[in-house]
Write an enzyme that holds these catalytic residues in place. Structure first.
Site, short mmCIF file in Angstrom:
data_model
loop_
_atom_site.label_atom_id
_atom_site.label_comp_id
_atom_site.label_asym_id
_atom_site.label_seq_id
_atom_site.Cartn_x
_atom_site.Cartn_y
_atom_site.Cartn_z
N GLY A 12 0.71 -0.95 -0.03
CA GLY A 12 0.36 -0.55 -0.05
C GLY A 12 0.91 1.12 0.32
N ASP A 13 0.40 2.39 -0.31
CA ASP A 13 0.98 3.71 -0.15
C ASP A 13 2.00 3.62 -1.07
OD1 ASP A 13 -0.76 4.41 2.07
OD2 ASP A 13 0.78 3.40 3.21
N LYS A 16 -0.85 5.23 -5.39
CA LYS A 16 -1.92 5.15 -6.62
C LYS A 16 -2.82 6.51 -6.78
CE LYS A 16 -3.22 2.00 -3.69
NZ LYS A 16 -1.90 2.09 -2.84
N GLY A 17 -3.00 7.25 -5.75
CA GLY A 17 -3.73 7.52 -5.52
C GLY A 17 -2.93 9.38 -6.86
N ASN A 38 -10.12 2.65 4.56
CA ASN A 38 -8.83 2.50 5.31
C ASN A 38 -8.10 3.10 4.23
OD1 ASN A 38 -9.41 1.11 3.71
ND2 ASN A 38 -8.81 -1.01 4.09
N GLY A 40 -5.61 5.66 1.81
CA GLY A 40 -5.93 7.17 1.80
C GLY A 40 -5.01 7.92 0.56
N HIS A 41 -5.58 7.74 -0.49
CA HIS A 41 -4.67 8.16 -1.46
C HIS A 41 -4.42 10.17 -1.26
CE1 HIS A 41 -6.53 4.23 -2.95
NE2 HIS A 41 -5.72 3.70 -2.64
N GLN A 226 -4.67 -0.15 -1.24
CA GLN A 226 -4.25 -1.58 -0.31
C GLN A 226 -2.97 -1.83 -1.67
OE1 GLN A 226 -7.63 -1.71 0.16
NE2 GLN A 226 -7.17 -0.18 1.98
N ARG A 305 0.26 6.95 11.15
CA ARG A 305 1.17 6.46 11.72
C ARG A 305 3.53 6.82 11.01
NH1 ARG A 305 -1.66 0.68 11.83
NH2 ARG A 305 -2.59 1.38 10.33
#
Ligand code: GDP
Ligand code: IMO
Ligand code: MG
Length: 431
Positions: A12-13, A16-17, A38, A40-41, A226, A305
């Site tokens: 993830g992260d 993608k956004g 869950n 965050g993009h 994700q 986090r």
């Protein structure tokens, strides 16, 4: 048919956004097909940052229709607040820009409470979820107890469904987890208000809408949330999310057949990050890990986090290419690696003294593997202002070429910063 899936190839992260936002300039539709808030993009346009959790990342383009598909668990409070923030920023002015499938699963406060209670009960063994209620909401869907988005518009049966659901949820919350129950009346009343405010976005048959778009030659992007290694079936179980995150899920979550897919683009950071618990073979501790976290601003877009950081893992990337059928790659955050004298890339693992090149599927094995690294030369120059591949320093080009060769998959896009303009194209998206 011109369907393109954009999927995270790591934990993830990956960015993608940003990719969806950039690609959306050429797309007619963007469909979110799984996950929930869950995700965050992050999109950055002219220095302005927008973080989206549920609204698809094509929303900054007024001519692109964004669809939230049946596979999504829809936190109705969250989607409402996202919509109002977007509107306050002068975006999403026409309701036609966003369609929410009647078949999406509604995620409510009790899902979040159960998520938190379960994590707390697990103590040191916790998954490290985002606390957004994702697991409990998908459990309801699988056990055929879910409230669907379309149910919000049937006040009488909604009340009965809510009553039934709360009976069980409150028993668990009060008697098993020793926490406060959720009251029926205020929740029911609130859901009716929410239904009123979301009615304009309702789409009775999102699958048909996507099908017609594809059939008439419209360009459709499927936005994954994700990443591959968090997949419920094919990730590092149990340290995963509760949905299928791999490309096959795009078909299931939006209700289209696999033959509609033309390309599957794997989004890959030039290094690796992970949030939450679970194995991470190339994780770096100490100063180096901290440096990548700082220079890559690796803090969760949903929870804030700090993300765990490490070198690029080609064993995991090859696995992602295989299970997703990735046809092309986008390599993100290459700028973050500037200034390292040497860059390590994991090309194999050592497991019980044996070298392995295929990702072990048992999580217990993945905990024990030792990465085998190939060391490449780094580069010093800041590359965030570079606008074509040819202008990158030679070691950066060598890094890109090495990755492409090792995983035998073309890298079509390289990203050198969060902004739209910091995108280097090797090949056009739609051909
Ligand atoms: P996603 O969940 O896959 O959409 O990724 P996130 O938005 O959670 O995290 C990616 C972060 O990296 C965001 O803060 C982006 O703005 C940022 N980002 C994306 N591409 C690049 C890049 O090429 N370089 C840098 N420095 N940042 C990037
Ligand atoms: P995007 O779409 C990174 C991780 C959590 C935790 C595990 C389970 O922004 O890439 P969950 O709340 O889903 O039950 O948590 O999955 N996780 C993510 N990590 N990016 C995400 O989404 C994530 N969504 C969930 O940190 O380890
Ligand atoms: Mg994210």
């Amino acid at each position: 048919m011109p369907g393109i899936i954009v999927v995270g190839s790591q934990w993830g992260d990956e960015g993608k956004g940003k990719v969806i936002d950039v690609f959306s300039a050429q797309a007619d539709f963007v469909v979110r097909y799984q996950g929930g808030a869950n995700a965050g993009h992050t999109l950055v346009v002219n220095g302005v940052k927008t973080v989206l959790h549920l609204v698809p990342s094509g929303i900054l383009h007024p001519k692109t229709t964004c669809i939230i598909g049946a596979g999504v668990v829809l936190d109705v409070e969250e989607v409402l607040s996202e919509i109002s923030s977007l509107r306050a920023a002068g975006l999403l002015q026409a309701p036609e820009q966003l369609k929410i499938s009647d078949s999406a699963t509604v995620l409510l406060s009790y899902h979040r409470l159960l998520d938190a209670a379960r994590e707390q009960a697990l103590g040191h063994e916790k998954i490290g979820t985002t606390g957004r209620g994702i697991g409990p909401a998908y459990e309801d869907r699988a056990s055929r107890k879910a409230i669907l988005f379309g149910d919000l518009f049937e006040p009488e049966s909604l009340r009965t469904k809510l009553e039934q659901s709360l009976k069980e949820k409150n028993f668990l919350l009060e008697r098993y987890y020793d926490t406060k129950p959720v009251e029926l009346e205020p929740l029911y009343k609130r859901l009716l208000e929410i239904a009123d405010q979301l009615a304009a976005f309702r789409c009775k048959d999102a699958s048909l809408l996507v099908h017609k778009a594809l059939k008439s030659g419209k360009k459709v992007l499927f936005e994954g949330a994700q990443g591959t290694m968090l997949d419920l079936l094919h990730g590092t179980y149990p340290f995963v999310t509760s949905s299928s995150t791999i490309s096959g899920s795009a078909c299931i979550g939006s209700g289209i057949g696999p033959n509609a897919v033309q390309k599957i683009i794997g989004i890959t950071k030039a290094y690796t990050t992970r949030v939450g618990s679970g194995p991470f073979p190339t994780e770096l501790g100490g100063d180096l890990g901290e440096r990548i976290r700082r220079e890559g601003a690796e803090f969760g877009a949903t929870t804030g986090r700090p993300r765990r950081t490490g070198w690029l893992d080609l064993v995991a990337l090859k696995y992602a290419i295989r299970v997703n059928g990735i046809t092309n790659l986008a390599l993100m955050k290459l700028d973050v690696l500037s200034g390292h004298e040497r860059i390590d890339v994991c090309v194999a693992y050592k497991l019980d003294g044996q070298e392995v090149k295929d990702l072990p599927t048992a999580t217990g094995d993945l905990v024990r593997v030792e990465p085998v690294y190939k060391t490449l030369q780094g580069w010093n120059d800041d590359i965030s202002q570079v606008r074509s591949i040819q202008d990158l320093p030679q070691p950066a080009r060598d890094y890109i070429q090495f990755i492409g060769n090792e995983v035998a998959t073309p890298i079509d896009v390289v990203s050198v910063g969060p902004g739209r303009e910091q995108t280097l194209w090797i090949k056009p998206l739609f051909t």
